[in-house]
Scaffold this motif. Structure first.
Motif, mmCIF file in Angstrom:
data_model
loop_
_atom_site.group_PDB
_atom_site.id
_atom_site.type_symbol
_atom_site.label_atom_id
_atom_site.label_comp_id
_atom_site.label_asym_id
_atom_site.label_seq_id
_atom_site.Cartn_x
_atom_site.Cartn_y
_atom_site.Cartn_z
ATOM 1 N N ALA A 138 0.888 -1.199 -0.164
ATOM 2 C CA ALA A 138 0.055 0.096 -0.012
ATOM 3 C C ALA A 138 0.984 1.280 0.078
ATOM 4 C CB ALA A 138 -0.823 -0.045 1.153
ATOM 5 N N GLY A 139 1.183 1.714 -1.166
ATOM 6 C CA GLY A 139 1.935 2.833 -1.246
ATOM 7 C C GLY A 139 3.590 2.779 -0.697
ATOM 8 N N GLY A 140 3.995 1.543 -1.048
ATOM 9 C CA GLY A 140 5.520 1.451 -0.427
ATOM 10 C C GLY A 140 5.663 0.707 0.822
ATOM 11 N N GLU A 141 4.412 0.300 1.676
ATOM 12 C CA GLU A 141 4.371 -0.226 2.836
ATOM 13 C C GLU A 141 3.528 -1.340 3.026
ATOM 14 O OE1 GLU A 141 3.074 1.108 7.359
ATOM 15 O OE2 GLU A 141 2.639 2.454 5.932
ATOM 16 N N TRP A 142 4.065 -2.608 3.565
ATOM 17 C CA TRP A 142 3.219 -3.710 3.521
ATOM 18 C C TRP A 142 2.071 -3.524 4.659
ATOM 19 C CZ3 TRP A 142 3.761 -6.437 -0.530
ATOM 20 C CH2 TRP A 142 5.025 -6.748 -1.094
ATOM 21 N N THR A 143 1.046 -3.770 4.209
ATOM 22 C CA THR A 143 -0.282 -3.557 5.099
ATOM 23 C C THR A 143 -1.016 -4.719 4.991
ATOM 24 O OG1 THR A 143 -0.039 -1.197 4.691
ATOM 25 C CG2 THR A 143 -2.426 -2.152 5.468
ATOM 26 N N PRO A 144 -1.764 -5.030 6.100
ATOM 27 C CA PRO A 144 -2.688 -6.356 6.034
ATOM 28 C C PRO A 144 -3.315 -6.172 4.986
ATOM 29 C CG PRO A 144 -2.397 -5.567 8.394
ATOM 30 C CD PRO A 144 -1.759 -4.558 7.427
ATOM 31 N N THR A 145 -3.664 -7.429 4.109
ATOM 32 C CA THR A 145 -4.685 -7.442 2.855
ATOM 33 C C THR A 145 -6.203 -7.375 3.459
ATOM 34 O OG1 THR A 145 -3.150 -8.372 1.627
ATOM 35 C CG2 THR A 145 -5.292 -8.461 0.695
ATOM 36 N N PHE A 146 -6.487 -8.072 4.576
ATOM 37 C CA PHE A 146 -7.920 -8.058 5.281
ATOM 38 C C PHE A 146 -7.754 -7.295 6.375
ATOM 39 C CE2 PHE A 146 -5.928 -11.855 2.930
ATOM 40 C CZ PHE A 146 -6.821 -11.826 1.961
ATOM 41 N N PRO A 147 -8.288 -6.250 6.067
ATOM 42 C CA PRO A 147 -8.453 -5.040 7.184
ATOM 43 C C PRO A 147 -9.243 -5.525 8.444
ATOM 44 C CG PRO A 147 -9.806 -4.442 5.450
ATOM 45 C CD PRO A 147 -9.065 -5.667 4.858
ATOM 46 N N ASN A 148 -10.452 -6.469 8.411
ATOM 47 C CA ASN A 148 -11.096 -6.688 9.576
ATOM 48 C C ASN A 148 -10.712 -8.373 10.054
ATOM 49 O OD1 ASN A 148 -12.505 -4.335 8.875
ATOM 50 N ND2 ASN A 148 -13.648 -5.070 7.368
ATOM 51 N N ALA A 149 -9.828 -8.810 9.430
ATOM 52 C CA ALA A 149 -9.642 -10.352 9.890
ATOM 53 C C ALA A 149 -8.708 -10.388 11.229
ATOM 54 C CB ALA A 149 -8.945 -10.879 8.505
ATOM 55 N N GLN A 150 -8.969 -11.482 11.944
ATOM 56 C CA GLN A 150 -8.114 -11.842 12.925
ATOM 57 C C GLN A 150 -7.027 -12.924 12.243
ATOM 58 O OE1 GLN A 150 -9.640 -15.075 15.717
ATOM 59 N NE2 GLN A 150 -9.354 -13.453 17.240
ATOM 60 N N TYR A 151 -5.725 -12.858 12.489
ATOM 61 C CA TYR A 151 -4.908 -13.739 11.716
ATOM 62 C C TYR A 151 -4.543 -14.796 12.695
ATOM 63 C CZ TYR A 151 -4.199 -10.635 7.637
ATOM 64 O OH TYR A 151 -4.566 -9.885 6.416
ATOM 65 N N LEU A 152 -4.590 -15.984 12.499
ATOM 66 C CA LEU A 152 -4.359 -16.989 13.504
ATOM 67 C C LEU A 152 -3.048 -17.618 12.948
ATOM 68 C CD1 LEU A 152 -7.812 -18.710 13.909
ATOM 69 C CD2 LEU A 152 -6.729 -16.974 15.374
ATOM 70 N N ILE A 153 -2.051 -17.674 13.904
ATOM 71 C CA ILE A 153 -0.772 -17.893 13.435
ATOM 72 C C ILE A 153 -0.032 -18.797 14.481
ATOM 73 C CG2 ILE A 153 1.647 -17.019 13.359
ATOM 74 C CD1 ILE A 153 0.464 -14.425 12.390
ATOM 75 N N PRO A 154 0.278 -19.847 14.211
ATOM 76 C CA PRO A 154 1.224 -20.752 15.160
ATOM 77 C C PRO A 154 2.162 -20.200 16.030
ATOM 78 C CG PRO A 154 0.701 -22.043 13.122
ATOM 79 C CD PRO A 154 0.534 -20.411 12.727
ATOM 80 N N ALA A 155 2.309 -20.284 17.438
ATOM 81 C CA ALA A 155 3.012 -19.486 18.120
ATOM 82 C C ALA A 155 4.580 -20.198 17.770
ATOM 83 C CB ALA A 155 2.728 -19.581 19.493
ATOM 84 N N ALA A 156 4.618 -21.390 17.797
ATOM 85 C CA ALA A 156 6.072 -22.000 17.428
ATOM 86 C C ALA A 156 6.693 -21.588 16.283
ATOM 87 C CB ALA A 156 5.929 -23.565 17.456
ATOM 88 N N ASP A 157 5.859 -21.497 15.317
ATOM 89 C CA ASP A 157 6.213 -20.783 14.012
ATOM 90 C C ASP A 157 6.714 -19.396 14.133
ATOM 91 O OD1 ASP A 157 6.609 -23.137 12.690
ATOM 92 O OD2 ASP A 157 5.210 -22.587 11.182
#
Length: 307
Positions: A138-157
């Motif tokens: 987004a104009g030279g800055e990486w920004t979440p594509t899904f603005p209303n989403a919760q991103y579930l990420i494995p803690a170990a990774d």
């Protein structure tokens, strides 16, 4: 399995959950025996009947794979399982992913999904081809594509590939680049949720750890009104690993643990009639498996049709 087809073979319904396939890319990935080094020529040849041509091309020994996202509509929410490679990424060690440009958002739109519609993003693990569309430029800055989403990420990774561990020990610059452009911006936006062990998304969907491919690799189980499925990420890259479950892909970090997770998840899928939905299968994309001796064999393919 009580499923009905929709959208010209790109969608099935399992209980109260609709599953839609959004394909980013499909084609030859590289030599088959580089992808699954433990599967010798005889293994591929013995299984040519169902590997060729959608998963293996014997003429040049190429493995054919897909990059795809599974869209789940469950409990009134839209859930994405993995987000592909993304556009414009610096991935110097991965020619298939480096500076890629594709129409993934168009594929989502054709599935009836706008970025703002997404409620939950599941990253089954933190490899570059599973997290790329977490963000966009987004104009030279990486920004979440899904603005209303919760991103579930494995803690170990998140730890393994993050700065606290030197970006996976600093062995590959691609790992640092992946974390900085696809994971760190989600943290900064306050949209990342780290989990370990298991995590229930709703009454139909539950995440479970299945380590080996990466420290935090996970599967997503679906159970609704008698229908069952398991989204296995990179537990298997090719159907040859169903016939030969002791064979890891070249990307598995802990070989012994990866085999253990593969056998456990496939064994449960066979016992409970779960549809197995990998991240990278071409062709019909998903299938049932059956126990056979000390291994597994292929059952019915899903009704998605060829991508």
């Amino acid at each position: 399995m009580n499923s009905e087809s929709r959208q010209g073979g790109r969608s099935i319904v399992l209980g109260d959950v609709e599953v839609v396939r959004a394909v980013e890319w499909q084609g030859p990935f590289g030599p088959a025996r580089d992808l699954v080094p433990g599967a010798g020529p005889e293994v591929w040849k013995e299984n040519e009947r169902w590997l060729a041509p959608e998963h293996w091309r014997p003429d040049d020994d190429s493995a054919w794979m897909a990059l795809q996202t599974w869209v789940l509509r469950s409990g009134g929410r839209t859930v994405l399982v993995d987000t592909g490679v993304g556009n414009g990424r610096e991935r110097p060690s991965s020619p298939n992913f480096h500076h890629r440009q594709g129409d993934f958002l168009g594929a989502l739109a054709r599935a009836g999904v706008r970025p703002e519609d997404v409620d939950v993003v599941v990253n089954t693990h933190l490899h570059a081809d599973h997290v790329g569309w977490n963000t966009h430029d987004a104009g030279g800055e990486w920004t979440p594509t899904f603005p209303n989403a919760q991103y579930l990420i494995p803690a170990a990774d998140d730890f393994h590939y993050g700065p606290g561990n030197g970006y996976a020990g600093g062995l590959r610059d691609d790992d640092r680049l992946m974390y900085e452009d696809s994971i760190a911006p989600v943290h900064r936006a306050g949209q990342a949720v780290l989990w370990e062990g298991s995590h229930r998304i709703d009454e139909h969907l539950t995440l479970e750890s299945a380590p080996g491919h990466t420290p935090g690799s996970s599967v997503l189980r679906l159970a609704s009104r008698g229908d069952r499925a398991v989204f296995v990420g990179d537990l298997v890259h090719s159907p040859v690993q169903i016939a030969a479950p002791a064979c890891n892909s070249c990307f598995c970090l802990d070989a012994e643990q990866a085999v253990s997770s593969r056998r456990r998840i496939l064994g449960r899928a066979a016992a409970e009639a779960e549809l197995v939905v990998p991240a990278h299968f071409g062709g019909a994309g998903a299938l049932e498996v059956r126990q056979e001796g000390g291994g597994f064999t292929l059952g019915r393919w899903a009704a998605f049709g060829t991508a």
